[in-house]
Each structure stands twice: as structure tokens, then as C-alpha cells.
Design an enzyme around this catalytic site. Structure first.
Site, PDB file in Angstrom:
ATOM      1  N   ASP A  33       0.847  -1.184   0.000  1.00 23.56           N
ATOM      2  CA  ASP A  33       0.000   0.000   0.000  1.00 23.56           C
ATOM      3  C   ASP A  33       0.890   1.245   0.000  1.00 23.56           C
ATOM      4  O   ASP A  33       1.886   1.323   0.716  1.00 23.56           O
ATOM      5  CB  ASP A  33      -0.925   0.002   1.234  1.00 23.56           C
ATOM      6  CG  ASP A  33      -2.072   0.985   1.087  1.00 23.56           C
ATOM      7  OD1 ASP A  33      -3.221   0.543   0.937  1.00 23.56           O
ATOM      8  OD2 ASP A  33      -1.804   2.221   1.127  1.00 23.56           O
ATOM      9  N   ILE A  34       0.511   2.213  -0.804  1.00 24.30           N
ATOM     10  CA  ILE A  34       1.309   3.433  -0.960  1.00 24.30           C
ATOM     11  C   ILE A  34       1.271   4.305   0.305  1.00 24.30           C
ATOM     12  O   ILE A  34       2.160   5.135   0.512  1.00 24.30           O
ATOM     13  CB  ILE A  34       0.812   4.220  -2.199  1.00 24.30           C
ATOM     14  CG1 ILE A  34       1.904   5.100  -2.771  1.00 24.30           C
ATOM     15  CG2 ILE A  34      -0.452   5.016  -1.892  1.00 24.30           C
ATOM     16  CD1 ILE A  34       1.579   5.638  -4.157  1.00 24.30           C
ATOM     17  N   ASN A  94     -12.787  -3.324   2.284  1.00 27.01           N
ATOM     18  CA  ASN A  94     -13.819  -2.289   2.381  1.00 27.01           C
ATOM     19  C   ASN A  94     -14.756  -2.437   1.185  1.00 27.01           C
ATOM     20  O   ASN A  94     -14.303  -2.635   0.055  1.00 27.01           O
ATOM     21  CB  ASN A  94     -13.175  -0.902   2.380  1.00 27.01           C
ATOM     22  CG  ASN A  94     -12.359  -0.659   3.635  1.00 27.01           C
ATOM     23  OD1 ASN A  94     -12.768  -1.034   4.726  1.00 27.01           O
ATOM     24  ND2 ASN A  94     -11.195  -0.052   3.483  1.00 27.01           N
ATOM     25  N   GLU A 102     -12.381   3.218  -1.359  1.00 26.45           N
ATOM     26  CA  GLU A 102     -11.947   4.347  -2.205  1.00 26.45           C
ATOM     27  C   GLU A 102     -11.641   3.908  -3.623  1.00 26.45           C
ATOM     28  O   GLU A 102     -11.928   4.633  -4.571  1.00 26.45           O
ATOM     29  CB  GLU A 102     -10.706   5.010  -1.587  1.00 26.45           C
ATOM     30  CG  GLU A 102     -11.043   5.805  -0.329  1.00 26.45           C
ATOM     31  CD  GLU A 102      -9.809   6.264   0.425  1.00 26.45           C
ATOM     32  OE1 GLU A 102      -8.689   6.095  -0.093  1.00 26.45           O
ATOM     33  OE2 GLU A 102      -9.987   6.781   1.531  1.00 26.45           O
ATOM     34  N   VAL A 103     -11.000   2.751  -3.755  1.00 25.02           N
ATOM     35  CA  VAL A 103     -10.630   2.274  -5.091  1.00 25.02           C
ATOM     36  C   VAL A 103     -11.627   1.185  -5.517  1.00 25.02           C
ATOM     37  O   VAL A 103     -11.738   0.149  -4.845  1.00 25.02           O
ATOM     38  CB  VAL A 103      -9.188   1.723  -5.107  1.00 25.02           C
ATOM     39  CG1 VAL A 103      -8.826   1.211  -6.498  1.00 25.02           C
ATOM     40  CG2 VAL A 103      -8.199   2.790  -4.649  1.00 25.02           C
ATOM     41  N   HIS A 107     -10.089  -5.343  -3.397  1.00 28.99           N
ATOM     42  CA  HIS A 107      -8.757  -5.529  -2.816  1.00 28.99           C
ATOM     43  C   HIS A 107      -8.876  -5.916  -1.357  1.00 28.99           C
ATOM     44  O   HIS A 107      -9.752  -5.434  -0.655  1.00 28.99           O
ATOM     45  CB  HIS A 107      -7.894  -4.268  -2.962  1.00 28.99           C
ATOM     46  CG  HIS A 107      -8.551  -3.006  -2.486  1.00 28.99           C
ATOM     47  ND1 HIS A 107      -9.524  -2.356  -3.214  1.00 28.99           N
ATOM     48  CD2 HIS A 107      -8.402  -2.294  -1.348  1.00 28.99           C
ATOM     49  CE1 HIS A 107      -9.926  -1.284  -2.559  1.00 28.99           C
ATOM     50  NE2 HIS A 107      -9.275  -1.220  -1.409  1.00 28.99           N
ATOM     51  N   HIS A 109      -6.806  -5.767   2.151  1.00 24.90           N
ATOM     52  CA  HIS A 109      -5.669  -5.200   2.876  1.00 24.90           C
ATOM     53  C   HIS A 109      -5.123  -6.302   3.787  1.00 24.90           C
ATOM     54  O   HIS A 109      -5.893  -7.031   4.416  1.00 24.90           O
ATOM     55  CB  HIS A 109      -6.128  -4.050   3.776  1.00 24.90           C
ATOM     56  CG  HIS A 109      -6.700  -2.872   3.049  1.00 24.90           C
ATOM     57  ND1 HIS A 109      -5.987  -1.712   2.836  1.00 24.90           N
ATOM     58  CD2 HIS A 109      -7.924  -2.661   2.505  1.00 24.90           C
ATOM     59  CE1 HIS A 109      -6.759  -0.837   2.197  1.00 24.90           C
ATOM     60  NE2 HIS A 109      -7.934  -1.385   1.984  1.00 24.90           N
TER      61      HIS A 109
HETATM   62  P1  AMP Z   1      -9.804   1.373   0.192  1.00 23.50           P
HETATM   63  O1  AMP Z   1     -10.121   2.559   1.050  1.00 23.50           O
HETATM   64  O2  AMP Z   1     -10.104   0.072   0.879  1.00 23.50           O
HETATM   65  O3  AMP Z   1     -10.404   1.484  -1.190  1.00 23.50           O
HETATM   66  O4  AMP Z   1      -8.244   1.366   0.058  1.00 23.50           O
HETATM   67  C1  AMP Z   1      -7.543   1.860  -1.040  1.00 23.50           C
HETATM   68  C2  AMP Z   1      -6.075   1.760  -0.681  1.00 23.50           C
HETATM   69  O5  AMP Z   1      -5.331   1.896  -1.862  1.00 23.50           O
HETATM   70  C3  AMP Z   1      -5.598   2.832   0.305  1.00 23.50           C
HETATM   71  O6  AMP Z   1      -5.058   2.200   1.455  1.00 23.50           O
HETATM   72  C4  AMP Z   1      -4.527   3.576  -0.509  1.00 23.50           C
HETATM   73  O7  AMP Z   1      -3.445   3.995   0.269  1.00 23.50           O
HETATM   74  C5  AMP Z   1      -4.113   2.531  -1.542  1.00 23.50           C
HETATM   75  N1  AMP Z   1      -3.576   3.060  -2.786  1.00 23.50           N
HETATM   76  C6  AMP Z   1      -4.079   4.047  -3.562  1.00 23.50           C
HETATM   77  N2  AMP Z   1      -3.302   4.239  -4.643  1.00 23.50           N
HETATM   78  C7  AMP Z   1      -2.291   3.329  -4.560  1.00 23.50           C
HETATM   79  C8  AMP Z   1      -1.169   3.019  -5.370  1.00 23.50           C
HETATM   80  N3  AMP Z   1      -0.911   3.680  -6.506  1.00 23.50           N
HETATM   81  N4  AMP Z   1      -0.333   2.024  -4.978  1.00 23.50           N
HETATM   82  C9  AMP Z   1      -0.561   1.360  -3.819  1.00 23.50           C
HETATM   83  N5  AMP Z   1      -1.615   1.601  -3.009  1.00 23.50           N
HETATM   84  C10 AMP Z   1      -2.463   2.575  -3.374  1.00 23.50           C
END
Ligand code: AMP
Length: 121
Positions: A33-34, A94, A102-103, A107, A109
Site C-alpha cells: 500500500d502506498i 472495504n 476508495e478504489v 482488494h 488489505h
Molecule cells: P480502500 O479505502 O479500501 O479502497 O483502500 C484503497 C487503498 O489503496 C488505500 O489504502 C490507498 O493507500 C491505496 N492506494 C491508492 N493508490 C495506490 C497506489 N498507486 N499504490 C498502492 N496503493 C495505493
């Protein structure tokens, strides 16, 4: 809701954006995770285009489903946080708005490397 091909994890899967790769096979890609929330914070994503766990459960093949679950275990072992090390970790996904997703690409974690706090804060 339809899958958005331009989400950031779709771009990572296509190699358009770099990631710090941990593991890859036919079914999953795993990378750090970034914005790590714990000492170890990895992500495991299916290679198929699925928005979230519900989308995945209703559309993915049995191979994709087992591939994702096995992928999480393989990554935990690679990171030396799996239960057989005596350490352990937490995994969470999530889902949609109330879940704080968010994405919009499924995924999981993986948090570890230290004692984790309460499950929900
Ligand atoms: P979520 O809130 O469960 O959708 O988590 C999205 C996660 O993606 C967050 O923890 C971000 O820090 C992570 N994230 C977003 N962009 C990137 C990226 N380019 N590389 C790695 N992790 C990312």
C-alpha cells in the site's frame, strides 16, 4: 454500478502505473500500500475486473475465488506474518460507500508486523 477501467488498480494491473510488487500469479497481484497504516500493509487484488467482494462473489469463477483466497495466504507466508510463523495479521476488504471503499477494484488489505489495535476504531 459498472466497473471503471480507469481506476488506479486497473492501471497498475495493465502496467500503466508502477507498484511495489510482492507477488503475482494467474489470479492475483499483490503490492505494498502506498500509504501504509501499519508496519506491514500489503494489498492483494484479483486480476479480473471486479468492483468489490459482492461483485466478485456473484461473477467470479470457482478458480478465481480459490485463487484469491490462496493468494492471500501465499502473500502472508511471503511476508512472514502468516499464522504458522506465530505472528498473524489482519485482512479486510472495504465494500462500497459505508465500507469506506476508495478504489473500485476489489482488494484485500493485509496488516501485520506489529500488534494491531482494536478491529474497529
Ligand atoms: P480502500 O479505502 O479500501 O479502497 O483502500 C484503497 C487503498 O489503496 C488505500 O489504502 C490507498 O493507500 C491505496 N492506494 C491508492 N493508490 C495506490 C497506489 N498507486 N499504490 C498502492 N496503493 C495505493
Amino acid at each position: 454500478m459498472t466497473y471503471d477501467d480507469n481506476n488506479i488498480f486497473a492501471k497498475i494491473l495493465r502496467g500503466e502505473i508502477p507498484c511495489e510488487k510482492i507477488y503475482e500469479d494467474d489470479y492475483v497481484l499483490s503490492f505494498y500500500d502506498i500509504n501504509p497504516q501499519k508496519k506491514i500493509h500489503a494489498l492483494v487484488i484479483p486480476k479480473g475486473s471486479y468492483i468489490d467482494l459482492d461483485d466478485f462473489a456473484s461473477k467470479a469463477s470457482e478458480q478465481e475465488i480459490s485463487g484469491l483466497i490462496k493468494g492471500i495466504n501465499i502473500v502472508a507466508k511471503k511476508l512472514k506474518i502468516s499464522s504458522d510463523t506465530g505472528k498473524g495479521y489482519r485482512t479486510l476488504a472495504n465494500i462500497s460507500e459505508n465500507g469506506g471503499q476508495e478504489v473500485p477494484h476489489l482488494h484485500f488489505h493485509l496488516f501485520g508486523g506489529e500488534k494491531l489495535g482494536k478491529m474497529i476504531v
